[in-house]
Motif scaffolding. Structure first.
Motif, PDB file in Angstrom:
ATOM      1  N   SER A   9      -1.077  10.898  -4.996  1.00  9.17           N
ATOM      2  CA  SER A   9      -2.118  11.432  -3.959  1.00  9.17           C
ATOM      3  C   SER A   9      -2.684  12.881  -4.872  1.00  9.17           C
ATOM      4  O   SER A   9      -3.649  13.201  -4.354  1.00  9.17           O
ATOM      5  CB  SER A   9      -1.504  11.834  -2.590  1.00  9.17           C
ATOM      6  N   CYS A  60      -0.044   3.603   5.608  1.00  7.45           N
ATOM      7  CA  CYS A  60      -0.504   4.924   4.961  1.00  7.45           C
ATOM      8  C   CYS A  60      -0.213   4.476   3.409  1.00  7.45           C
ATOM      9  O   CYS A  60       0.460   3.937   2.877  1.00  7.45           O
ATOM     10  CB  CYS A  60       0.483   6.181   5.232  1.00  7.45           C
ATOM     11  N   TRP A 108      -2.693   9.882   3.444  1.00 11.63           N
ATOM     12  CA  TRP A 108      -1.437   9.500   2.363  1.00 11.63           C
ATOM     13  C   TRP A 108       0.072   9.432   3.200  1.00 11.63           C
ATOM     14  O   TRP A 108       0.144   9.937   4.185  1.00 11.63           O
ATOM     15  CB  TRP A 108      -1.495  10.841   1.558  1.00 11.63           C
ATOM     16  N   SER A 109       0.744   8.604   2.480  1.00 10.70           N
ATOM     17  CA  SER A 109       2.150   8.790   2.987  1.00 10.70           C
ATOM     18  C   SER A 109       2.801   9.639   2.176  1.00 10.70           C
ATOM     19  O   SER A 109       2.371  10.303   1.627  1.00 10.70           O
ATOM     20  CB  SER A 109       2.607   7.357   2.165  1.00 10.70           C
ATOM     21  N   ASN A 110       3.956   9.894   3.230  1.00 12.05           N
ATOM     22  CA  ASN A 110       4.812  11.100   2.914  1.00 12.05           C
ATOM     23  C   ASN A 110       5.972  10.564   1.752  1.00 12.05           C
ATOM     24  O   ASN A 110       6.498  11.609   1.168  1.00 12.05           O
ATOM     25  CB  ASN A 110       5.607  11.942   4.020  1.00 12.05           C
ATOM     26  N   LYS A 111       5.835   9.505   1.346  1.00  8.02           N
ATOM     27  CA  LYS A 111       6.771   8.741   0.383  1.00  8.02           C
ATOM     28  C   LYS A 111       5.917   9.011  -1.154  1.00  8.02           C
ATOM     29  O   LYS A 111       4.543   8.810  -1.149  1.00  8.02           O
ATOM     30  CB  LYS A 111       6.930   7.244   0.705  1.00  8.02           C
ATOM     31  N   ASN A 112       6.661   8.970  -2.117  1.00  9.24           N
ATOM     32  CA  ASN A 112       6.241   8.865  -3.472  1.00  9.24           C
ATOM     33  C   ASN A 112       6.577   7.511  -4.071  1.00  9.24           C
ATOM     34  O   ASN A 112       7.334   6.606  -3.527  1.00  9.24           O
ATOM     35  CB  ASN A 112       6.690  10.002  -4.473  1.00  9.24           C
ATOM     36  N   TYR A 116       9.229   5.062  -2.493  1.00 13.53           N
ATOM     37  CA  TYR A 116       8.722   3.863  -1.800  1.00 13.53           C
ATOM     38  C   TYR A 116       9.404   2.562  -2.202  1.00 13.53           C
ATOM     39  O   TYR A 116       9.517   1.698  -1.490  1.00 13.53           O
ATOM     40  CB  TYR A 116       7.386   3.646  -2.299  1.00 13.53           C
TER      41      TYR A 116
END
Length: 118
Positions: A9, A60, A108-112, A116
């Protein structure tokens, strides 16, 4: 084949992909692509690759490829680091069933990349 970058992101390279394999920054296989499904190294379905975006189970965006279209606003891309040497490819696991696909979000997801694919 050549490793292709996966951006986060912030526009930084967070990993690599090639054909049906997903890689860490260090060049280790950490996940799999199967059709449009994204799977962890152990074979668990974790999301989808669609329109150049890696989507999580909530719809996301976790990461994106240079070919991405649509989705959340993307930052400028950071410089491309040197491509790592690739580690050996582990045996393919049995793949789990696919979860139901949520609607796709422009968030955007809160995962990297690494969380993920766990």
């Amino acid at each position: 084949m050549t490793l292709l970058p996966v951006y986060d992101s912030r526009g930084s390279v967070s990993g690599w992909y090639e054909e049906d394999r997903l890689y860490s920054l260090q060049g280790n296989v950490i996940g799999w692509l199967r059709t449009d499904g994204v799977y962890s190294i152990g074979g668990n379905h974790v999301g989808w690759l669609e329109r150049g975006h890696f989507w999580d189970s909530h719809g996301c965006v976790v990461a994106w490829t240079p070919e991405a279209s649509g989705g959340p606003a993307k930052p400028g891309r950071a410089g491309l680091p040197g491509r790592p040497g690739k580690g050996g490819t582990p045996g393919r696991p049995g793949f789990s069933g696919r979860m139901g696909r949520p609607g796709l979000s422009s968030a955007w997801s809160n995962k990297n990349w690494s969380t993920y694919l766990r």
